[in-house]
Design a protein around this motif. Structure first.
Motif, PDB file in Angstrom:
ATOM      1  N   ILE A   2       0.834  -1.198   0.000  1.00 32.29           N
ATOM      2  CA  ILE A   2       0.000   0.000   0.000  1.00 32.29           C
ATOM      3  C   ILE A   2       0.871   1.251   0.000  1.00 32.29           C
ATOM      4  O   ILE A   2       1.884   1.314   0.680  1.00 32.29           O
ATOM      5  CB  ILE A   2      -0.928  -0.009   1.225  1.00 32.29           C
ATOM      6  CG1 ILE A   2      -2.091  -0.975   0.980  1.00 32.29           C
ATOM      7  CG2 ILE A   2      -1.465   1.386   1.568  1.00 32.29           C
ATOM      8  CD1 ILE A   2      -2.997  -1.145   2.154  1.00 32.29           C
ATOM      9  N   THR A   3       0.456   2.240  -0.775  1.00 33.02           N
ATOM     10  CA  THR A   3       1.080   3.561  -0.747  1.00 33.02           C
ATOM     11  C   THR A   3       0.179   4.502   0.041  1.00 33.02           C
ATOM     12  O   THR A   3      -1.022   4.575  -0.215  1.00 33.02           O
ATOM     13  CB  THR A   3       1.299   4.100  -2.171  1.00 33.02           C
ATOM     14  OG1 THR A   3       2.251   3.272  -2.837  1.00 33.02           O
ATOM     15  CG2 THR A   3       1.823   5.533  -2.137  1.00 33.02           C
ATOM     16  N   LEU A   4       0.764   5.192   0.991  1.00 32.86           N
ATOM     17  CA  LEU A   4       0.027   6.154   1.819  1.00 32.86           C
ATOM     18  C   LEU A   4       0.524   7.554   1.515  1.00 32.86           C
ATOM     19  O   LEU A   4       1.708   7.843   1.667  1.00 32.86           O
ATOM     20  CB  LEU A   4       0.226   5.843   3.300  1.00 32.86           C
ATOM     21  CG  LEU A   4      -0.240   6.908   4.301  1.00 32.86           C
ATOM     22  CD1 LEU A   4      -1.746   7.133   4.205  1.00 32.86           C
ATOM     23  CD2 LEU A   4       0.155   6.523   5.722  1.00 32.86           C
ATOM     24  N   HIS A   5      -0.377   8.410   1.060  1.00 31.67           N
ATOM     25  CA  HIS A   5      -0.068   9.829   0.849  1.00 31.67           C
ATOM     26  C   HIS A   5      -0.418  10.554   2.138  1.00 31.67           C
ATOM     27  O   HIS A   5      -1.592  10.651   2.521  1.00 31.67           O
ATOM     28  CB  HIS A   5      -0.851  10.374  -0.335  1.00 31.67           C
ATOM     29  CG  HIS A   5      -0.452   9.747  -1.640  1.00 31.67           C
ATOM     30  ND1 HIS A   5       0.555  10.259  -2.421  1.00 31.67           N
ATOM     31  CD2 HIS A   5      -0.907   8.632  -2.269  1.00 31.67           C
ATOM     32  CE1 HIS A   5       0.702   9.501  -3.496  1.00 31.67           C
ATOM     33  NE2 HIS A   5      -0.173   8.511  -3.430  1.00 31.67           N
ATOM     34  N   ALA A   6       0.611  11.056   2.829  1.00 33.69           N
ATOM     35  CA  ALA A   6       0.458  11.538   4.200  1.00 33.69           C
ATOM     36  C   ALA A   6       0.864  13.001   4.327  1.00 33.69           C
ATOM     37  O   ALA A   6       2.030  13.352   4.133  1.00 33.69           O
ATOM     38  CB  ALA A   6       1.300  10.682   5.143  1.00 33.69           C
ATOM     39  N   LEU A   7      -0.112  13.835   4.649  1.00 33.61           N
ATOM     40  CA  LEU A   7       0.154  15.245   4.932  1.00 33.61           C
ATOM     41  C   LEU A   7       0.661  15.377   6.362  1.00 33.61           C
ATOM     42  O   LEU A   7       0.166  14.715   7.280  1.00 33.61           O
ATOM     43  CB  LEU A   7      -1.132  16.049   4.753  1.00 33.61           C
ATOM     44  CG  LEU A   7      -1.076  17.549   5.021  1.00 33.61           C
ATOM     45  CD1 LEU A   7      -0.142  18.249   4.041  1.00 33.61           C
ATOM     46  CD2 LEU A   7      -2.484  18.149   4.942  1.00 33.61           C
ATOM     47  N   GLY A  58      -2.961  -1.150  -5.425  1.00 31.23           N
ATOM     48  CA  GLY A  58      -3.228  -1.642  -6.773  1.00 31.23           C
ATOM     49  C   GLY A  58      -4.025  -0.623  -7.552  1.00 31.23           C
ATOM     50  O   GLY A  58      -3.612   0.534  -7.694  1.00 31.23           O
ATOM     51  N   ASP A  59      -5.194  -1.025  -8.020  1.00 28.02           N
ATOM     52  CA  ASP A  59      -6.061  -0.116  -8.786  1.00 28.02           C
ATOM     53  C   ASP A  59      -6.994   0.690  -7.896  1.00 28.02           C
ATOM     54  O   ASP A  59      -7.758   1.526  -8.394  1.00 28.02           O
ATOM     55  CB  ASP A  59      -6.902  -0.914  -9.800  1.00 28.02           C
ATOM     56  CG  ASP A  59      -6.048  -1.565 -10.880  1.00 28.02           C
ATOM     57  OD1 ASP A  59      -4.967  -1.011 -11.179  1.00 28.02           O
ATOM     58  OD2 ASP A  59      -6.452  -2.621 -11.400  1.00 28.02           O
ATOM     59  N   GLU A  60      -6.966   0.432  -6.599  1.00 26.32           N
ATOM     60  CA  GLU A  60      -7.853   1.126  -5.677  1.00 26.32           C
ATOM     61  C   GLU A  60      -7.190   2.385  -5.121  1.00 26.32           C
ATOM     62  O   GLU A  60      -6.037   2.349  -4.683  1.00 26.32           O
ATOM     63  CB  GLU A  60      -8.223   0.229  -4.490  1.00 26.32           C
ATOM     64  CG  GLU A  60      -9.023  -1.005  -4.854  1.00 26.32           C
ATOM     65  CD  GLU A  60     -10.481  -0.690  -5.116  1.00 26.32           C
ATOM     66  OE1 GLU A  60     -10.896   0.465  -4.888  1.00 26.32           O
ATOM     67  OE2 GLU A  60     -11.201  -1.601  -5.543  1.00 26.32           O
ATOM     68  N   MET A  61      -7.920   3.495  -5.145  1.00 30.88           N
ATOM     69  CA  MET A  61      -7.501   4.709  -4.457  1.00 30.88           C
ATOM     70  C   MET A  61      -8.608   5.066  -3.473  1.00 30.88           C
ATOM     71  O   MET A  61      -9.766   5.227  -3.871  1.00 30.88           O
ATOM     72  CB  MET A  61      -7.272   5.877  -5.419  1.00 30.88           C
ATOM     73  CG  MET A  61      -6.784   7.136  -4.702  1.00 30.88           C
ATOM     74  SD  MET A  61      -6.605   8.568  -5.796  1.00 30.88           S
ATOM     75  CE  MET A  61      -8.336   8.983  -6.074  1.00 30.88           C
TER      76      MET A  61
END
Length: 204
Positions: A2-7, A58-61
């Motif tokens: 999983i990739t986490l975009h974290a502010l 994967g393909d889920e955001m």
């Protein structure tokens, strides 16, 4: 992975907390806030509304921290952060989990945001916040957490707003909630998340 975009200083810490509890790594991409304490333009390239946290699997955001926490619990087959499905305790937990952002956050921010600007919140806003903090204290009751002795998704969800309230010294008149928040800060997943990404609330 999983990739986490974290502010920075955001609800993304909730996601890191749960991932740490589950022993799951992630590819974390960090974003600094602007001088106006807003999300940078780069996040709008990830989500149209510039949301954080956002995970990509994967393909889920997926955006919205509550949805992300539920997604991760389901993905990894976690049953340790929720009461047994279908029980009265389960539905009480679900209500508390959704209460955090659906009801509590809006009330709390009406006091937090003026405090950030060195202003006094309206009396009605402070009274509403006091009512909600009394409610949270009653829900904790005699247990350690919202659902007794076991940490749940609802507790993780609650943490961000409590971190902001403590940062602005708004929990002093609510010792039971403050003690609850202090117990949350002692949890290994929370400590690991802060070690990795820094504090939830901006420093004084």
């Amino acid at each position: 992975m999983i990739t986490l975009h974290a502010l920075k200083y955001s609800r993304a810490t909730r996601v890191l907390w749960l991932l740490n509890d589950l022993g799951q790594p992630c590819n974390r991409i960090d974003y600094d806030r602007t001088s106006a304490f807003r999300a940078p333009d780069e996040l709008s390239k990830v989500h149209p509304l510039g949301k954080s946290p956002v995970i990509v699997d994967g393909d889920e955001m997926i955006a919205e921290s509550s949805t992300i926490l539920r997604y991760l619990a389901a993905k990894y087959g976690d049953t340790s952060h929720q009461p047994a499905a279908g029980t009265p305790a389960f539905w009480r937990h679900e209500a508390l989990f959704d209460y955090v952002e659906a009801s509590f956050a809006e009330v709390a921010l009406q006091v937090i945001l003026p405090a950030f600007n060195g202003e006094d919140a309206p009396r009605a806003a402070k009274a509403a916040l006091a009512d909600h903090l009394d409610y949270i204290a009653s829900e904790v009751g005699g247990g350690r957490f919202l659902c007794g002795q076991t940490l749940t998704l609802a507790d993780i969800q609650m943490s961000y707003i409590l971190a902001l309230l403590e940062r602005m010294e708004l929990l002093g008149d609510h010792p039971k909630v403050l003690a609850y928040w202090q117990r949350l800060q002692q949890q290994p997943g929370y400590i690991a998340a802060l070690d990795a990404a820094g504090p939830m609330a901006p420093p004084r």
